[in-house]
Write a protein that holds these residues in place. Structure first.
Motif, PDB file in Angstrom:
ATOM      1  N   THR A 178      34.378  12.366  17.015  1.00 49.91           N
ATOM      2  CA  THR A 178      33.738  13.404  16.214  1.00 49.91           C
ATOM      3  C   THR A 178      32.250  13.476  16.516  1.00 49.91           C
ATOM      4  O   THR A 178      31.692  14.563  16.673  1.00 49.91           O
ATOM      5  CB  THR A 178      33.960  13.133  14.715  1.00 49.91           C
ATOM      6  N   ARG A 236      25.979  20.592  19.616  1.00 48.39           N
ATOM      7  CA  ARG A 236      24.526  20.741  19.486  1.00 48.39           C
ATOM      8  C   ARG A 236      23.898  21.031  20.829  1.00 48.39           C
ATOM      9  O   ARG A 236      23.009  21.862  20.941  1.00 48.39           O
ATOM     10  CB  ARG A 236      23.908  19.483  18.876  1.00 48.39           C
ATOM     11  N   ARG A 267      30.287  16.665  18.093  1.00 50.29           N
ATOM     12  CA  ARG A 267      29.115  17.281  17.445  1.00 50.29           C
ATOM     13  C   ARG A 267      27.936  17.328  18.411  1.00 50.29           C
ATOM     14  O   ARG A 267      27.206  18.313  18.468  1.00 50.29           O
ATOM     15  CB  ARG A 267      28.725  16.489  16.204  1.00 50.29           C
TER      16      ARG A 267
END
Length: 152
Positions: free
Chosen positions: A134, A142, A138
């Protein structure tokens, strides 16, 4: 190998026990420590003195039906009894001279796991893998959004 193998056996024990769901895992481990407490009864070399230790570990195992702490204490008691037998020269397996020493090395590994609440090591590993996956997802998102912002 005399010292490493028992540690690996203790870890393997904890991993295999992790496959059993709670509350059955705790109860099963209480039964296991009770059985381990009786391991020296058939010829441990301390004659009638084997009986008080078996009685104590049986009581602790009974309390372990509802408490991981008691199961951990039971494994530590068994560790102490293993050391006494090793020092006296009466191993748990008469044909394997260092069997009590190996048991005394393995049992604290199991005790630490039990004193920690006997968590499922499989679930912990899966949770860490998911958390890592995870976080990296992320970070990728980003990075993509920053790259998109810099091109506009």
């Amino acid at each position: 190998m005399t010292y490493v193998s028992p540690i690996l056996v203790g870890i393997l024990y904890c991993l295999l026990m992790s496959l059993i769901r709670e509350p059955h895992r705790r109860r099963f481990n209480a039964v296991m420590v009770g059985g381990a407490g009786a391991a020296y009864l058939s010829g441990g070399g301390f004659d009638q003195w084997e009986l008080p230790m078996v009685a104590l570990i049986t009581y602790v195992a009974y309390r372990g039906l509802d408490s991981w702490t008691f199961i951990g204490i039971g494994w530590l008691l068994h560790t102490a009894w293993d050391l006494v037998h090793h020092l006296k020269g009466n191993p748990i397996l008469p044909f394997a001279h260092d069997s009590s020493l190996s048991c005394a090395i393995c049992d604290p590994v199991i005790a630490l796991w039990c004193l920690g609440g006997g968590p499922s090591l499989v679930a912990l590993a899966r949770g860490r893998f998911r958390a890592r996956r995870t976080r990296s997802a992320r970070a990728r998102r980003r990075g993509l959004s920053r790259a998109a912002a810099s091109t506009s």
